[in-house]
Design a protein around this motif. Structure first.
Motif, PDB file in Angstrom:
ATOM      1  N   LEU A1249     -27.730  17.917 -37.168  1.00  0.00           N
ATOM      2  CA  LEU A1249     -26.534  17.794 -36.352  1.00  0.00           C
ATOM      3  C   LEU A1249     -26.832  17.091 -35.040  1.00  0.00           C
ATOM      4  N   GLN A1250     -27.957  17.407 -34.435  1.00  0.00           N
ATOM      5  CA  GLN A1250     -28.301  16.755 -33.166  1.00  0.00           C
ATOM      6  C   GLN A1250     -28.519  15.262 -33.354  1.00  0.00           C
ATOM      7  N   ARG A1251     -29.221  14.906 -34.407  1.00  0.00           N
ATOM      8  CA  ARG A1251     -29.456  13.481 -34.668  1.00  0.00           C
ATOM      9  C   ARG A1251     -28.147  12.744 -34.971  1.00  0.00           C
ATOM     10  N   TRP A1252     -27.265  13.414 -35.685  1.00  0.00           N
ATOM     11  CA  TRP A1252     -25.984  12.770 -36.023  1.00  0.00           C
ATOM     12  C   TRP A1252     -25.115  12.573 -34.787  1.00  0.00           C
ATOM     13  N   CYS A1253     -25.079  13.620 -33.914  1.00  0.00           N
ATOM     14  CA  CYS A1253     -24.223  13.525 -32.727  1.00  0.00           C
ATOM     15  C   CYS A1253     -24.770  12.541 -31.702  1.00  0.00           C
ATOM     16  N   SER A1254     -26.085  12.380 -31.683  1.00  0.00           N
ATOM     17  CA  SER A1254     -26.672  11.465 -30.704  1.00  0.00           C
ATOM     18  C   SER A1254     -26.835  10.050 -31.233  1.00  0.00           C
ATOM     19  N   HIS A1255     -26.359   9.788 -32.452  1.00  0.00           N
ATOM     20  CA  HIS A1255     -26.514   8.451 -33.012  1.00  0.00           C
ATOM     21  C   HIS A1255     -25.616   7.475 -32.248  1.00  0.00           C
ATOM     22  N   GLY A1257     -24.163   4.764 -33.110  1.00  0.00           N
ATOM     23  CA  GLY A1257     -22.988   4.332 -33.862  1.00  0.00           C
ATOM     24  C   GLY A1257     -21.857   5.329 -33.786  1.00  0.00           C
ATOM     25  N   VAL A1258     -22.170   6.617 -33.807  1.00  0.00           N
ATOM     26  CA  VAL A1258     -21.133   7.642 -33.697  1.00  0.00           C
ATOM     27  C   VAL A1258     -20.494   7.605 -32.317  1.00  0.00           C
ATOM     28  N   LEU A1259     -21.316   7.458 -31.296  1.00  0.00           N
ATOM     29  CA  LEU A1259     -20.782   7.408 -29.932  1.00  0.00           C
ATOM     30  C   LEU A1259     -19.884   6.184 -29.736  1.00  0.00           C
ATOM     31  N   ARG A1260     -20.316   5.035 -30.262  1.00  0.00           N
ATOM     32  CA  ARG A1260     -19.476   3.840 -30.130  1.00  0.00           C
ATOM     33  C   ARG A1260     -18.165   4.007 -30.883  1.00  0.00           C
ATOM     34  N   GLY A1261     -18.218   4.611 -32.061  1.00  0.00           N
ATOM     35  CA  GLY A1261     -17.002   4.798 -32.834  1.00  0.00           C
ATOM     36  C   GLY A1261     -16.007   5.714 -32.154  1.00  0.00           C
ATOM     37  N   LEU A1262     -16.515   6.771 -31.477  1.00  0.00           N
ATOM     38  CA  LEU A1262     -15.600   7.691 -30.798  1.00  0.00           C
ATOM     39  C   LEU A1262     -15.005   7.078 -29.540  1.00  0.00           C
ATOM     40  N   GLN A1263     -15.747   6.181 -28.899  1.00  0.00           N
ATOM     41  CA  GLN A1263     -15.262   5.587 -27.654  1.00  0.00           C
ATOM     42  C   GLN A1263     -14.395   4.350 -27.889  1.00  0.00           C
ATOM     43  N   SER A1264     -14.523   3.690 -29.027  1.00  0.00           N
ATOM     44  CA  SER A1264     -13.763   2.464 -29.283  1.00  0.00           C
ATOM     45  C   SER A1264     -12.433   2.803 -29.953  1.00  0.00           C
ATOM     46  N   SER A1265     -11.607   1.762 -30.069  1.00  0.00           N
ATOM     47  CA  SER A1265     -10.281   1.940 -30.680  1.00  0.00           C
ATOM     48  C   SER A1265     -10.276   1.582 -32.162  1.00  0.00           C
ATOM     49  N   VAL A1266     -11.461   1.437 -32.748  1.00  0.00           N
ATOM     50  CA  VAL A1266     -11.542   1.084 -34.158  1.00  0.00           C
ATOM     51  C   VAL A1266     -11.037   2.266 -34.991  1.00  0.00           C
ATOM     52  N   ALA A1267     -10.265   1.967 -36.035  1.00  0.00           N
ATOM     53  CA  ALA A1267      -9.735   3.022 -36.891  1.00  0.00           C
ATOM     54  C   ALA A1267     -10.873   3.709 -37.626  1.00  0.00           C
TER      55      ALA A1267
END
Length: 1433
Positions: A1249-1255, A1257-1267
């Motif tokens: 879970l820590q590795r997934w949350c700190s990835h 790509g995940v951070l960029r996806g949550l911050q961007s407006s990409v669907a």
């Protein structure tokens, strides 16, 4: 002038001239102050929906556009919906087109508007007329055009010098392939360029294929004409560039004119002042009446032509009518591209039609023009079609359009007659009689004796002419019936024409005097079986129709002395004798041509003006011949009883058929009601079947809707099938076994059905179908009932009854006796008739019946004979004034409504119930006895074969279960489980073992986008694609499906090798015509014929075997490993679209990927997931817990499915209840609490879970407006369709071909997966796919559905399934009419509405990846589907 465009240089000054000021300002003022006309005048586009009210329209050509229809009162009426071919006009506001409701809300007349004044408009409408005249001259006189505008000559001479164009014109003879081949050879162009040329020629009517000097273009012209001489040379011409320039400018000006006149009605409001210019315009247009070579100008050209002064236009059209039609007949373009197509706009207006008849003698002109074109006659002046050449046959097909013009003129009957109208109509009636005289006796046939006929004679043309004239003849009679003076004169003229046709004696006719039963009569001897007989007698039949109309008037008795019964009856009777002899098998050597003629003679399309009128003529003649009290039977063949049966049937029809207005005291609705009753007595029918079985009038109406509810009950359809009408039980009393429109097959079908219905209605066991109560004859036909007491007929009936007394006599048949009983029954029922008095030398008929009622060999007819005798007793009782009780004793059931009847009915019901109970008990005892016998035999067999069954009995266990449709058998012994399966090919049982022979399932692997969330993603590169991880959007996947049928691997291999050998032996030209492609490894399942392309090996349902390939031996046998390789190679080849390669390391990954994708699809089909918005909208801890559970559920379902198929563990029943979460967790041995799951595996899960949350790509996806791809994934659906099909048609009508410069698509097709509208079945939108030219739909299937597509062909109302480039089929659309039927092709025109159940069925096929399977089954059932070039759609 070089930088100026044509529009700016030439058209802009014209706009200044018309407006008198800046065009943008003047045209805006005109549009703002325009007073719209009360006439809509909307010009229909190709494929646009049109609506015609069945209740209010004056004729079927009166239609409304969609906007006017929705705003009119007709949307609540019964209406017909069709698609326009383009060029028609909306009739909203035309008071003559509608019986009521002529205006919609938009065009409702407003009195206040008449007082308003528009802005000042300087020039008159003649300015526009001058422009129109110029356009007409350019298009009509281009061959002799010497008009040169100096500007254009200067312009083109500077640029191109003395240059020419080689212009190719369109025709309706050559195909696309012929034109493409010719152009490639003639102008040395590529395939793609030739396709482009051919498409433009077909769309615009012409195309320049070469440009240069005269010699250069003339050479191309010569090559084109010489190359295309197989059928007819292509039309090609070398044209000077200045002429082409004039024409191009004329087309531009024509388009400009069409845009200008839309601004204001004032542009053509003053056309009456431009008569001379209009004359020039119309003359120019009519000089060259066909604009097929200028298709892009067709609609605006004809639209502007209608703006010419109406009387001037009509005058010129009729003045040149014969030449216009001659030019059209010689040409090969469709009628829609001809000026002659304007007839539907002019002749269907009732006031104009009356005026043209009286002032221009329109009827006579049309009929004589038609007759002049049919010049091939025999010596007697009758039409002769037998020796027609191909050119004459083509001309005959085109000349039939003249009949359509005559139909338009007659389609509206006059309500008021003038002397001039009577005179001109009767003159046209004379011309029509001349036409019918040319048809009287045409195409005669002679019985072939000895040798069978060598060549089938031509018969279709004569019947085509008869079918085309059927409505014309009916309308002629309706016009005559609307005025008594016209009816009388028409009757006299028709009688005179018939006398002229049959004056004197022809070959084979001999006047003789016949004597029978003491009577003698002078008649004509004519042997039908030896002489010529014609089935075409339109003059006689027209006279019969007029006579029936005449009987309803007071002048019916003015012509008794003018009628000659032998002349009237002779030829119709010959025709009926011919039919009887054909039924008797006497004309078999004449081939199928005569059989087809007899079929159409009785068919619903022709019988109204053929068979029915012949029957009326026999009734008319029988009335006139009755003072001789004799019926002459003609052409008796003693050894054939069929002719006697047909003669008796004819007598029944003459006396019993009274449902024609004028013959019987009935109305048209009574006749329709009777037709429906007798059709439903055969079997329950759908609405469309009933419509086909009923005759249509000129407005394509049957009158069924007015009476159907009174005689039938409607049963709505389910997900499949059609809605059916079933006869009401109380209407069975109208049934007549000898209904004159029944064939022998129809009589057999309806007999059993009606007998059963009679038993239910009358609660009787006696099987009697008495003739129904008949209406009374009209006064002119009232004496027809006396035919039953004719001594000759009574002698014939008595002779048949005497023959029936001899069981072994060969002179009678049961059918003959049955007809005699019907004649006697009808005779007894008629009050004014006193039957039973046979000639002196024969016994009484009633006495013979009393003798026959106890004859043992007449058991079948006993009930009918006794019924007749009881009816006679009732008549005697009524004459003796006996009481009601005495009458009740005479019948098998009491009088309706009496107390004794009710008591007897109650007793009979109780007896029937007790009888049914007794029979059920006897059946139960019989079954138990049989089962006991089978059990005893089974025990005896086992005792005799104990050794054989010893091992099986030890292994048998009560807990045996079955899967895969009971083909598995699991036997338990200790902790081991055994799986026994049966091979569908060799029928041998075998246990599934890891070290045993492989058992396989037939399977089909296909690429899929059913679960895709991004259909725009381009396909991956197969050389670089890594299938280890699926993309979250599931844009592509590999699905594996199976029908579940099991085979030995070696049995399947032998079967597949046999299929391959069979295809290799097939002829080369037939190899492609199969529903499966053997070269791609496809085959059909041997049992269910499902399409397959691989096999799946079955593995034992034990715990998962994990082994180390370096230290442990692979536990599977060689055959299982071979089948695993086969399946893996198939998924690799299909999924990546590459050649098979067993060594590629991606093969096992593709297997597992296909397994994962298939399981997800199954889980999605099993249960549609609910859609939750996402974690960022969480409002509470409970909501968070709910969202997490919802996101995990799809994964748990897939895991449970995988676990079930891997280990065979049965699923708990709680999975289908509300506690799905707990049931899934328990089935997978997981805690139902997520926190407990986390804490039990904290050491493993926390780092993940820590590795997934700190990835990143995940951070960029949550911050961007990409669907983002949210879980659970929402299930994909097919697109939403409108509830009303007309909305879909309207949407498709505005769709333009994307590659044709705004041209309307001829076959708009809607993708049901993504909603894209495509231009299907057209060369213009073909694209190259994998080195092959394919149509728009085929190309779209690979981009949208990975090779599988579902489309809706809008104008055909048809669903299209496509799979790959070579497979496809048509499927029933989800749109149904009010009667539960589809309307593929929109032929019936009933309003269509979306059926959600059927649409869900199509969606289910798509989700379950069953489209290819449906296509395979359809192509196996219908081999014609295999030969269709699906790649061109």
């Amino acid at each position: 002038f070089w930088p100026l465009s044509v529009a700016a240089f030439a058209l802009y000054p014209l706009e200044w001239y018309l407006c008198g000021e800046e065009p943008s300002v003047g045209l805006a003022k005109l549009e703002q102050n325009n007073q719209p006309s009360q006439l809509c005048g909307h010009v229909f586009k190709v494929g646009e929906p049109t609506y015609s009210c069945r209740e209010c329209a004056a004729d079927p050509t009166c239609v409304l556009c969609m906007q006017c229809f929705l705003g009119s009162v007709h949307k609540e009426h019964r209406y017909r919906m069709t698609t326009s071919g383009g060029g028609g006009f909306c009739d909203c506001g035309d008071t003559e087109a509608w019986k009521k409701g002529p205006y919609c809300q938009k065009h409702e007349p407003n009195i206040s508007d008449s007082s308003q004044k528009g802005v000042h408009f300087n020039p008159s409408g003649s300015s526009v007329m001058h422009a129109i005249a110029f356009v007409y001259c350019m298009l009509a006189y281009w061959e002799k055009c010497n008009l040169h505008i100096y500007l254009f000559i200067y312009f083109f001479s500077r640029v191109r010098g003395d240059t020419y164009y080689c212009m190719l014109f369109n025709d309706e003879v050559h195909t696309y392939e012929q034109v493409i081949y010719t152009l490639q050879k003639a102008v040395n162009c590529t395939q793609k360029e030739a396709v482009s040329f051919a498409t433009t020629v077909d769309r615009d009517g012409r195309k320049s294929v070469r440009f240069g000097d005269f010699q250069f273009c003339e050479q191309a012209k010569s090559v084109i004409r010489n190359t295309s001489r197989q059928t007819k040379p292509l039309r090609v011409q070398v044209m000077h560039s200045s002429v082409v320039a004039h024409q191009c400018f004329a087309l531009k000006a024509l388009t400009w004119l069409g845009q200008i006149i839309r601004y204001s009605d004032r542009f053509y409001g003053g056309r009456s002042r431009a008569c001379s210019v209009s004359d020039l315009s119309v003359s120019a247009a009519l000089h060259r009446p066909h604009c097929g070579e200028y298709r892009q100008s067709h609609t605006p050209l004809l639209s502007l032509l209608l703006l010419s002064p109406l009387l001037c236009l009509l005058h010129h059209c009729l003045q040149n009518y014969e030449r216009l039609q001659s030019d059209y007949v010689k040409d090969d373009h469709d009628r829609e591209f001809s000026v002659t197509d304007l007839s539907v706009q002019m002749f269907t207006v009732p006031s104009l039609a009356r005026m043209l008849i009286t002032e221009e003698n329109l009827m006579t002109t049309i009929i004589r023009t038609f007759v002049d074109h049919l010049r091939h006659r025999d010596l007697q002046g009758r039409f002769q079609f037998e020796r027609y050449t191909a050119q004459q046959a083509f001309k005959f097909r085109r000349v039939q359009s003249l009949i359509g013009d005559l139909k338009y003129v007659l389609i509206s009957r006059p309500t008021e007659w003038t002397d001039q109208l009577r005179e001109k109509y009767l003159e046209g009636f004379d011309a029509f009689l001349e036409l019918l005289k040319c048809m009287q006796g045409m195409d005669p046939v002679v019985r072939q004796v000895g040798q069978h006929i060598e060549m089938e004679p031509e018969w279709e043309a004569a019947f085509t002419l008869q079918m085309k004239l059927t409505h014309i003849i009916s309308m002629m009679q309706e016009w005559c019936a609307s005025d008594e003076r016209v009816l009388i004169e028409a009757y006299k003229k028709c009688l005179s024409a018939l006398t002229h046709c049959h004056s004197g004696f022809t070959d084979g006719e001999q006047p003789i005097t016949l004597s029978m039963c003491g009577h003698s009569v002078e008649t004509i001897r004519y042997c039908v079986s030896q002489e010529k007989v014609s089935i075409h007698l339109p003059v006689s039949r027209l006279l019969a129709g007029l006579h029936a109309l005449l009987s309803t008037t007071e002048v019916a008795y003015r012509f008794p002395s003018e009628l000659s019964p032998p002349m009237l009856i002779e030829h119709p009777l010959r025709c009926l004798v011919l039919c009887a002899q054909v039924h008797a098998g006497m004309w078999r050597r004449n081939g199928f041509s005569l059989v087809n003629q007899i079929y159409y003679y009785h068919n619903v399309k022709c019988r109204v003006e053929m068979f029915d009128k012949d029957l009326i003529m026999l009734q008319v003649s029988s009335v006139k011949i009755l003072h001789f009290k004799i019926i002459i039977q003609k052409d008796v063949v003693q050894q054939n009883n069929t002719l006697t049966e047909e003669m008796l049937h004819l007598v029944i029809m003459i006396v019993g058929e009274r449902y024609t207005a004028g013959v019987g005291q009935v109305e048209s609705s009574d006749e329709t009601r009777r037709e429906i009753v007798h059709q439903l007595c055969i079997r329950p029918m759908a609405h469309s079947e009933l419509v086909k079985a009923l005759p249509e009038n000129e407005n394509k109406e049957t009158g069924m809707e007015r009476v159907i509810d009174s005689v039938a009950l409607f049963k709505k359809p389910g997900v499949t099938g059609r809605g059916l009408y079933k006869l009401r039980p109380d209407c069975a009393k109208m049934f007549n076994l000898y209904f004159h429109h029944y064939s022998r097959a129809d009589q057999s079908k309806c007999y059993v059905v009606t007998v059963t219905m009679f038993k239910v209605i009358f609660l009787c066991v006696v099987i009697v179908l008495p003739p129904p109560v008949l209406p009374r004859f009209c006064p002119l036909f009232a004496s027809l009932v006396n035919i039953l007491q004719c001594d000759v007929l009574l002698g014939i009936l008595g002779a048949v009854l005497q023959w029936a007394m001899e069981p072994s006599g060969g002179h009678w048949s049961e059918s003959m006796l049955q007809r005699v009983c019907v004649c006697v029954f009808v005779c007894e029922r008629e009050r004014d008739c006193r039957p039973g008095e046979a000639p002196a030398n024969t016994p009484s008929i009633l006495a013979l019946l009393e003798t026959l009622q106890n004859a043992p060999h007449l058991e079948v007819h006993k009930d009918m004979i006794r019924w007749i005798l009881k009816v006679k007793l009732i008549q005697i009782s009524l004459q003796s004034h006996l009481s009601l009780e005495c009458l009740c004793k005479c019948l098998s059931y009491p009088v309706e409504g009496s107390k004794s009847q009710k008591n007897k009915q109650t007793i009979k019901k109780k007896k029937n119930k007790a009888e049914r109970k007794r029979k059920a008990e006897m059946a139960r005892l019989r079954r138990e006895k049989i089962m006991a016998q089978m059990s005893e035999m089974q025990r005896h067999f086992i005792n005799e074969n104990k050794e054989l069954f010893q091992q099986s009995l030890e292994e048998l266990d009560p807990s045996t279960s079955s899967t895969l449709e009971h083909r598995y058998t699991h036997a338990s012994r200790g902790s081991e489980r055994r799986q026994m399966v049966t091979c569908i090919l060799c029928q041998e049982e075998q246990e599934i073992r890891t070290d045993g022979k492989a058992m396989v399932l037939a399977a089909f692997v296909q690429r899929s986008t059913v679960m895709s969330k991004n259909r725009k993603r381009p396909p991956h590169n197969p050389d670089k694609y890594d299938p280890l991880f699926m993309h979250p959007d599931l844009s592509f996947g590999t699905h594996t499906g199976s029908c579940g049928h099991i085979m030995h691997s070696h049995c399947w291999q032998r079967y597949f090798e046999a299929v391959q050998a069979k295809e290799q032996r097939r002829q080369q030209r037939l190899r492609v015509h199969t529903s499966y492609d053997v070269e791609n490894g496809e085959f059909l399942c041997p049992l269910c014929e499902c399409l397959s392309n691989t096999v799946i090996p079955l593995l034992p349902l034990t715990k998962t075997i994990i082994y180390n390939s370096t230290t442990q031996k692979n536990p599977y046998s060689s055959t299982i490993k071979e089948m695993l390789t086969t399946f893996g190679t198939a998924t690799y080849k299909v999924g990546l679209k590459v050649h098979p390669n067993e060594q590629d390391p991606r093969v096992p990954i593709m297997c597992w990927g296909s397994c994962a994708y298939t399981i997800q699809c199954i889980g999605q089909c099993k249960k549609v997931c609910m859609h939750f918005s996402g974690l960022h909208e969480v409002s509470s801890g409970w909501h968070l817990w709910h969202c997490v559970k919802a996101g995990i559920l799809p994964y748990l379902r897939a895991a449970a499915l995988f676990f079930h198929y891997l280990n065979g563990a049965p699923a708990p029943p709680e999975l289908h209840s509300a506690g799905e979460w707990e049931a899934l967790c328990g089935y997978l041995c997981l805690p139902s609490n997520l926190l407990q799951l986390y804490y039990n595996n904290q050491e493993l899960m926390e780092p993940l879970l820590q590795r997934w949350c700190s990835h990143p790509g995940v951070l960029r996806g949550l911050q961007s407006s990409v669907a983002l791809i949210r879980f659970p994934r929402e299930s994909n659906h097919l697109i939403e369709l409108p509830g009303d099909y007309s909305a879909l048609i309207n949407q498709a009508s505005s769709f333009t071909c994307p590659k044709s410069g705004g041209d309307k698509s001829r076959a708009p097709t809607l993708c049901l997966v993504c909603g894209a509208m495509l231009c299907s079945q057209s060369y213009c939108c073909q694209t190259e796919l994998e080195g092959e030219d394919v149509g728009a739909c085929t190309a779209h299937t690979f981009a949208c559905g990975a090779g599988v597509g579902i489309f809706l062909r809008v104008r055909e109302s048809q669903v299209l399934f496509l799979a790959g480039k070579t497979k496809g089929c048509f499927y029933a659309p989800p749109y149904l009419d009010d009667y539960g039927e589809t309307d593929q092709g929109l032929r019936r025109g009933n309003p269509l509405h979306l059926c959600q159940e059927r649409y869900r069925k199509v969606q289910k096929l798509w989700r379950q990846h069953s489209i290819t399977e449906e296509i395979g089954h359809a192509q196996e059932a219908n081999q014609t589907l295999v030969g269709i070039d699906w790649q061109h759609l």
